[in-house]
Motif scaffolding. Structure first.
Motif, PDB file in Angstrom:
ATOM      1  N   PHE A  93       0.917  -1.182  -0.042  1.00 40.09           N
ATOM      2  CA  PHE A  93       0.204   0.020   0.108  1.00 40.09           C
ATOM      3  C   PHE A  93       1.012   1.182  -0.001  1.00 40.09           C
ATOM      4  O   PHE A  93       1.858   1.301   0.629  1.00 40.09           O
ATOM      5  CB  PHE A  93      -0.869  -0.018   1.107  1.00 40.09           C
ATOM      6  CG  PHE A  93      -1.964  -0.882   1.227  1.00 40.09           C
ATOM      7  CD1 PHE A  93      -3.219  -0.850   0.550  1.00 40.09           C
ATOM      8  CD2 PHE A  93      -2.075  -2.018   1.742  1.00 40.09           C
ATOM      9  CE1 PHE A  93      -4.241  -1.614   0.234  1.00 40.09           C
ATOM     10  CE2 PHE A  93      -2.582  -3.362   1.997  1.00 40.09           C
ATOM     11  CZ  PHE A  93      -3.966  -3.072   1.203  1.00 40.09           C
ATOM     12  N   HIS A  94       0.615   2.391  -0.718  1.00 37.93           N
ATOM     13  CA  HIS A  94       1.046   3.566  -0.740  1.00 37.93           C
ATOM     14  C   HIS A  94       0.122   4.598  -0.506  1.00 37.93           C
ATOM     15  O   HIS A  94      -0.796   4.726  -1.914  1.00 37.93           O
ATOM     16  CB  HIS A  94       2.096   3.720  -2.081  1.00 37.93           C
ATOM     17  CG  HIS A  94       2.843   5.026  -2.140  1.00 37.93           C
ATOM     18  ND1 HIS A  94       3.685   5.371  -1.260  1.00 37.93           N
ATOM     19  CD2 HIS A  94       2.865   5.977  -2.954  1.00 37.93           C
ATOM     20  CE1 HIS A  94       4.126   6.547  -1.456  1.00 37.93           C
ATOM     21  NE2 HIS A  94       3.707   6.761  -2.575  1.00 37.93           N
ATOM     22  N   GLU A  95       0.343   5.455   0.246  1.00 41.43           N
ATOM     23  CA  GLU A  95      -0.830   6.678   0.268  1.00 41.43           C
ATOM     24  C   GLU A  95      -2.216   6.090   0.297  1.00 41.43           C
ATOM     25  O   GLU A  95      -3.174   6.566  -0.257  1.00 41.43           O
ATOM     26  CB  GLU A  95      -0.630   7.569  -0.722  1.00 41.43           C
ATOM     27  CG  GLU A  95       0.851   8.200  -0.759  1.00 41.43           C
ATOM     28  CD  GLU A  95       0.864   9.314  -1.680  1.00 41.43           C
ATOM     29  OE1 GLU A  95       0.133   9.362  -2.776  1.00 41.43           O
ATOM     30  OE2 GLU A  95       1.684   9.829  -1.839  1.00 41.43           O
ATOM     31  N   GLY A  96      -2.464   4.939   1.095  1.00 46.09           N
ATOM     32  CA  GLY A  96      -3.693   4.270   1.130  1.00 46.09           C
ATOM     33  C   GLY A  96      -4.215   3.706  -0.019  1.00 46.09           C
ATOM     34  O   GLY A  96      -5.358   3.092   0.022  1.00 46.09           O
ATOM     35  N   LYS A  97      -3.596   3.165  -1.250  1.00 49.55           N
ATOM     36  CA  LYS A  97      -3.821   2.424  -2.366  1.00 49.55           C
ATOM     37  C   LYS A  97      -2.941   1.407  -2.516  1.00 49.55           C
ATOM     38  O   LYS A  97      -1.782   1.352  -2.150  1.00 49.55           O
ATOM     39  CB  LYS A  97      -3.649   3.683  -3.708  1.00 49.55           C
ATOM     40  CG  LYS A  97      -4.602   4.936  -3.634  1.00 49.55           C
ATOM     41  CD  LYS A  97      -4.425   5.744  -4.823  1.00 49.55           C
ATOM     42  CE  LYS A  97      -5.195   6.872  -4.636  1.00 49.55           C
ATOM     43  NZ  LYS A  97      -5.238   7.901  -6.032  1.00 49.55           N
ATOM     44  N   LEU A  98      -3.727   0.207  -3.156  1.00 45.76           N
ATOM     45  CA  LEU A  98      -3.055  -0.828  -3.284  1.00 45.76           C
ATOM     46  C   LEU A  98      -2.213  -0.917  -4.386  1.00 45.76           C
ATOM     47  O   LEU A  98      -2.468  -0.262  -5.366  1.00 45.76           O
ATOM     48  CB  LEU A  98      -4.041  -2.016  -3.618  1.00 45.76           C
ATOM     49  CG  LEU A  98      -3.611  -3.267  -3.638  1.00 45.76           C
ATOM     50  CD1 LEU A  98      -3.047  -3.902  -2.597  1.00 45.76           C
ATOM     51  CD2 LEU A  98      -4.778  -4.411  -4.198  1.00 45.76           C
ATOM     52  N   THR A  99      -0.921  -1.098  -4.550  1.00 44.46           N
ATOM     53  CA  THR A  99       0.200  -1.091  -5.336  1.00 44.46           C
ATOM     54  C   THR A  99       1.060  -2.112  -5.525  1.00 44.46           C
ATOM     55  O   THR A  99       0.800  -3.119  -4.957  1.00 44.46           O
ATOM     56  CB  THR A  99       0.910   0.362  -5.061  1.00 44.46           C
ATOM     57  OG1 THR A  99       1.787   0.323  -6.295  1.00 44.46           O
ATOM     58  CG2 THR A  99       1.709   0.055  -3.950  1.00 44.46           C
ATOM     59  N   ARG A 100       1.999  -2.076  -6.412  1.00 47.52           N
ATOM     60  CA  ARG A 100       2.913  -3.079  -6.721  1.00 47.52           C
ATOM     61  C   ARG A 100       3.675  -3.493  -5.478  1.00 47.52           C
ATOM     62  O   ARG A 100       4.227  -2.489  -4.968  1.00 47.52           O
ATOM     63  CB  ARG A 100       3.665  -3.002  -7.828  1.00 47.52           C
ATOM     64  CG  ARG A 100       4.592  -4.151  -8.536  1.00 47.52           C
ATOM     65  CD  ARG A 100       5.381  -3.810  -9.738  1.00 47.52           C
ATOM     66  NE  ARG A 100       6.129  -4.898 -10.059  1.00 47.52           N
ATOM     67  CZ  ARG A 100       6.662  -5.202 -11.335  1.00 47.52           C
ATOM     68  NH1 ARG A 100       6.722  -3.768 -12.140  1.00 47.52           N
ATOM     69  NH2 ARG A 100       7.279  -5.955 -11.507  1.00 47.52           N
ATOM     70  N   PRO A 101       3.934  -4.661  -5.141  1.00 46.80           N
ATOM     71  CA  PRO A 101       4.814  -4.833  -3.836  1.00 46.80           C
ATOM     72  C   PRO A 101       6.222  -4.085  -4.061  1.00 46.80           C
ATOM     73  O   PRO A 101       6.998  -4.204  -5.011  1.00 46.80           O
ATOM     74  CB  PRO A 101       5.102  -6.215  -3.756  1.00 46.80           C
ATOM     75  CG  PRO A 101       3.929  -7.046  -4.489  1.00 46.80           C
ATOM     76  CD  PRO A 101       3.763  -6.035  -5.598  1.00 46.80           C
ATOM     77  N   PHE A 102       6.667  -3.454  -3.272  1.00 45.29           N
ATOM     78  CA  PHE A 102       8.031  -2.638  -2.936  1.00 45.29           C
ATOM     79  C   PHE A 102       8.611  -2.547  -1.653  1.00 45.29           C
ATOM     80  O   PHE A 102       8.211  -2.915  -0.708  1.00 45.29           O
ATOM     81  CB  PHE A 102       7.780  -1.278  -3.758  1.00 45.29           C
ATOM     82  CG  PHE A 102       6.779  -0.342  -2.642  1.00 45.29           C
ATOM     83  CD1 PHE A 102       7.536   0.473  -1.732  1.00 45.29           C
ATOM     84  CD2 PHE A 102       5.393  -0.454  -2.914  1.00 45.29           C
ATOM     85  CE1 PHE A 102       6.576   1.325  -0.839  1.00 45.29           C
ATOM     86  CE2 PHE A 102       4.777   0.314  -1.922  1.00 45.29           C
ATOM     87  CZ  PHE A 102       5.232   1.161  -0.945  1.00 45.29           C
ATOM     88  N   ILE A 103       9.888  -2.084  -1.640  1.00 49.27           N
ATOM     89  CA  ILE A 103      10.401  -2.000  -0.490  1.00 49.27           C
ATOM     90  C   ILE A 103      11.209  -0.582  -0.525  1.00 49.27           C
ATOM     91  O   ILE A 103      11.364   0.176  -1.493  1.00 49.27           O
ATOM     92  CB  ILE A 103      11.859  -3.099  -0.462  1.00 49.27           C
ATOM     93  CG1 ILE A 103      12.661  -2.925  -1.269  1.00 49.27           C
ATOM     94  CG2 ILE A 103      11.204  -4.403  -0.021  1.00 49.27           C
ATOM     95  CD1 ILE A 103      13.831  -3.830  -1.196  1.00 49.27           C
TER      96      ILE A 103
END
Length: 390
Positions: A93-103
């Motif tokens: 999640f980024h800024e409350g939105k589902l996104t591609r997995p990241f680190i």
């Protein structure tokens, strides 16, 4: 009209019963003409836990034979500035939105109260997505004969390392080293059990079917070996193996050490069963028809106690895996730069290390998981090979 309807309904019911009866007869004929191994496979398929454990073991062995592809990094690849780094946190999640997995990248900081160094994510920095089928700059050996640089997953070049299980004191990825360690720890059990299996069948068959002075010698040897404690004998034999020999030679030497006592229990089981079965009518009939001793033992007697052999084999493999891990943990098994689960657990000998870097004990979890899977498979095979279980 009512009588006709009832008559039609009666005919339909009888037709359904006839179809079901035909299916039952066909099933009975299929079971009657099936071989012993087909019956075992059919029963084993109904054991859901054993089937699931078998699938997982197959996946683990595929990973063990292809560690370079499944591990994101090489076993000795070091990352400067990431020594004793905690496991990477994967975000979806980024800024409350589902996104591609990241680190995120890791920053080294110091605790002002304890003056201990620790790593913390830089969440204000760049996001590095996790990608599949990533190529690295360094290549690895693929099935010994080929080279490759393709990994199942990872982060593109230029990003921080993806360390699912953290890193060790030299900045090496623990997850990658656990996969590479499975190559030695999981295969050494198979090779050792193969040697023990043939020795146990051969010597137990001679002692149980032929008998005589050969039986007396083999039984004396078994009694002598079983009186020696297993772990001290393993430690003694391992200490006698030179430390400066190549990794491959030491691997086979450790396999011989672990299988030195593994055949005795199986040989005793085979001997006892053959003594009870060699006077059966079918064994005497085969002998009277001119069949050789080898054929009588392998084709007529041994299939009669397949369940005992299966249980013995499935229990011997975990025992050898535990033996390799124990010897490696004590520093008497595989030696660095070889990577096995026992060698990896050497870093967890210090209680202070476990307190500050608990991820270093993760290889023990891999050992426990594999042992449990083997036990589940052994239970399923034992029930499937039992002729009284339907």
């Amino acid at each position: 009209m009512k009588r006709k309807t009832n008559r039609n309904n009666k005919i339909n019911v009888n037709q359904d019963d006839y179809d079901q009866l035909g299916q039952l007869v066909e099933t009975d004929e299929k079971i009657y003409y099936a071989s012993q191994w087909q019956l075992i496979l059919w029963r084993f398929g109904r054991h859901k836990l054993a089937v699931a454990s078998t699938i997982l073991l197959i996946i683990f062995y595929i990973m063990a034979f292809l560690p370079g592809f499944f591990a994101p990094y090489l076993k000795d690849e070091r990352f400067k500035g990431y020594q004793i780094s905690k496991p990477s946190t994967i975000h979806i999640f980024h800024e409350g939105k589902l996104t591609r997995p990241f680190i995120y990248d890791m920053e080294l900081k110091m605790n002002q109260e304890t003056f201990r160094m620790y790593y913390e994510e830089n969440k204000e920095g760049v996001r590095y997505p996790i990608q599949f089928f990533v190529r690295s700059e360094e290549s690895y050996n693929l099935l010994v004969f080929f080279e490759g640089n393709l990994h199942l997953f990872g982060v593109e070049a230029g990003g921080p390392p993806l360390m699912l299980f953290g890193s060790d004191s030299l900045g090496r990825d623990v997850f990658s080293r656990v996969i590479y360690g499975a190559t030695i720890s999981m295969t050494i059990g198979l090779v050792g059990v193969t040697i023990s299996f043939f020795l146990g069948i051969m010597l137990g068959g001679i002692a149980g079917y032929v008998g005589g002075i050969g039986d007396a010698i083999i039984q004396t040897a078994i009694d002598l070996l079983q009186t020696i404690p297993q772990m001290p004998l393993w430690m003694t034999l391992s200490a006698a193996v030179p430390r400066d020999i190549p990794v491959t030679q030491r691997y086979f030497m450790m396999t011989l050490v672990l299988s030195f006592l593994g055949w005795t229990r199986l040989a005793r089981v085979v001997r006892g069963r053959l003594l009870a079965m060699r006077e059966e009518d079918y064994a005497l009939a085969a002998k009277g028809s001119g069949a050789s001793t080898f054929r009588i033992v392998t084709r007529h007697l041994i299939p009669g106690f397949t369940s005992h052999l299966i249980v013995s084999i499935t229990m011997s493999i975990p025992a050898m895996i535990l033996g390799e891990v124990a010897l490696g943990f004590l520093g008497l098994g595989m030696q660095k730069p070889a990577v096995s689960w026992g060698v990896l657990l050497q870093d967890a000998q210090n209680i202070v290390s476990i307190a500050h870097q608990p991820w270093l004990i993760i290889p023990a979890g891999a050992v426990i998981l594999v042992i449990l899977l083997y036990n589940f498979v052994g239970d399923g095979l034992r029930d499937s090979a039992d002729p009284y279980v339907m």
